[in-house]
Design a protein around this motif. Structure first.
Motif, PDB file in Angstrom:
ATOM      1  N   GLY A   1       0.779  -1.228   0.000  1.00  0.00           N
ATOM      2  CA  GLY A   1       0.000   0.000   0.000  1.00  0.00           C
ATOM      3  C   GLY A   1       0.810   1.277   0.000  1.00  0.00           C
ATOM      4  N   HIS A   2       2.138   1.166   0.012  1.00  0.00           N
ATOM      5  CA  HIS A   2       2.975   2.369   0.092  1.00  0.00           C
ATOM      6  C   HIS A   2       3.683   2.731  -1.198  1.00  0.00           C
ATOM      7  CE1 HIS A   2       2.686   3.315   4.426  1.00  0.00           C
ATOM      8  NE2 HIS A   2       2.298   2.048   4.464  1.00  0.00           N
ATOM      9  N   LEU A   3       3.668   1.847  -2.175  1.00  0.00           N
ATOM     10  CA  LEU A   3       4.304   2.157  -3.471  1.00  0.00           C
ATOM     11  C   LEU A   3       3.225   2.300  -4.526  1.00  0.00           C
ATOM     12  CD1 LEU A   3       7.311  -0.333  -3.659  1.00  0.00           C
ATOM     13  CD2 LEU A   3       7.362   2.071  -3.036  1.00  0.00           C
ATOM     14  N   GLY A   4       3.417   3.240  -5.420  1.00  0.00           N
ATOM     15  CA  GLY A   4       2.509   3.385  -6.542  1.00  0.00           C
ATOM     16  C   GLY A   4       2.853   2.371  -7.633  1.00  0.00           C
ATOM     17  N   PRO A   5       2.066   2.345  -8.702  1.00  0.00           N
ATOM     18  CA  PRO A   5       2.348   1.417  -9.792  1.00  0.00           C
ATOM     19  C   PRO A   5       3.645   1.779 -10.510  1.00  0.00           C
ATOM     20  CG  PRO A   5       0.497   2.862 -10.336  1.00  0.00           C
ATOM     21  CD  PRO A   5       0.890   3.154  -8.923  1.00  0.00           C
ATOM     22  N   ASP A   6       4.230   0.779 -11.163  1.00  0.00           N
ATOM     23  CA  ASP A   6       5.457   0.958 -11.930  1.00  0.00           C
ATOM     24  C   ASP A   6       5.149   1.833 -13.143  1.00  0.00           C
ATOM     25  OD1 ASP A   6       7.758   0.779 -13.449  1.00  0.00           O
ATOM     26  OD2 ASP A   6       7.904  -1.400 -13.305  1.00  0.00           O
ATOM     27  N   PRO A   7       5.773   3.021 -13.255  1.00  0.00           N
ATOM     28  CA  PRO A   7       5.459   3.910 -14.392  1.00  0.00           C
ATOM     29  C   PRO A   7       5.849   3.305 -15.737  1.00  0.00           C
ATOM     30  CG  PRO A   7       7.287   4.794 -13.084  1.00  0.00           C
ATOM     31  CD  PRO A   7       6.754   3.581 -12.365  1.00  0.00           C
TER      32      PRO A   7
END
Length: 191
Positions: free
Chosen positions: A182-188
């Motif tokens: 829950g602390h990392l966003g998706p891989d750009p």
């Protein structure tokens, strides 16, 4: 003596997405050579199913015949490696590679959870000296990927620095590093 490690390719890793195979491989690594009948009894399976899974493990290079044991009626199997090394660096960065790695890791997490639950259930039955070293803990750190890699290397250096004690018992060291969910966003790069 078995080689220290194997870094499986995608096809080999597919063979380890079945939990029975991962458990059998672990048993052969920890307890030593065994027959299909012996493993079937320990796993609660029939020997036909066990033989099938053993053949799959052999076909993919995880186990082999132990020719120093058995006879014409009894086939003994042994692990060819002491551990399996996987991760993003070990599989191709393709849809198939990532899907296979994900399936394997799901199997491993399920088996780790079962093993930990069983250890907890047996905890009150074991000797006090073993209960005193039973340890579950976690610590959340704020680190970069390179720091996590350094931490992994240092912990592995400590763990691999211990030699097996002939008077000792098998002890599992489970060490996990992952970003707190829950602390990392998706891989750009995947958008």
């Amino acid at each position: 003596m078995a080689a220290r490690e194997i870094v499986p390719g995608v096809d080999q890793l597919k063979a380890l997405t079945h939990p029975v195979r991962v458990r059998m491989l672990g048993m052969l690594r920890i307890d030593g050579p065994a027959t299909a009948t012996t493993l079937a009894a320990r796993l609660g399976l029939n020997s036909g199913a066990t033989s099938y899974h053993l053949r799959q493990l052999a076909q993919h290079g995880f186990i082999e015949d132990d020719e120093s044991r058995g006879n014409a009626r009894e086939r003994w199997w042994k692990a060819t490696h002491q551990m399996t090394v996987t991760g993003d660096r070990a599989v191709p960065d393709t849809a198939e590679g990532q899907e296979t790695l994900g399936a394997y890791l799901q199997t491993v997490v399920t088996l780790y959870t079962q093993q930990l639950q069983k250890a907890l259930e047996e905890r009150e039955l074991i000797a006090k000296e073993w209960r005193e070293v039973f340890n579950l803990n976690d610590r959340v750190l704020r680190l970069t990927p390179s720091q996590v890699r350094r931490l992994q290397e240092q912990v592995n250096e400590v763990v691999f620095g211990f030699e097996d004690d002939p008077d000792g018992e098998p002890v599992t060291v489970q060490f996990h590093t992952f970003a707190l969910p829950g602390h990392l966003g998706p891989d750009p790069e995947k958008d």
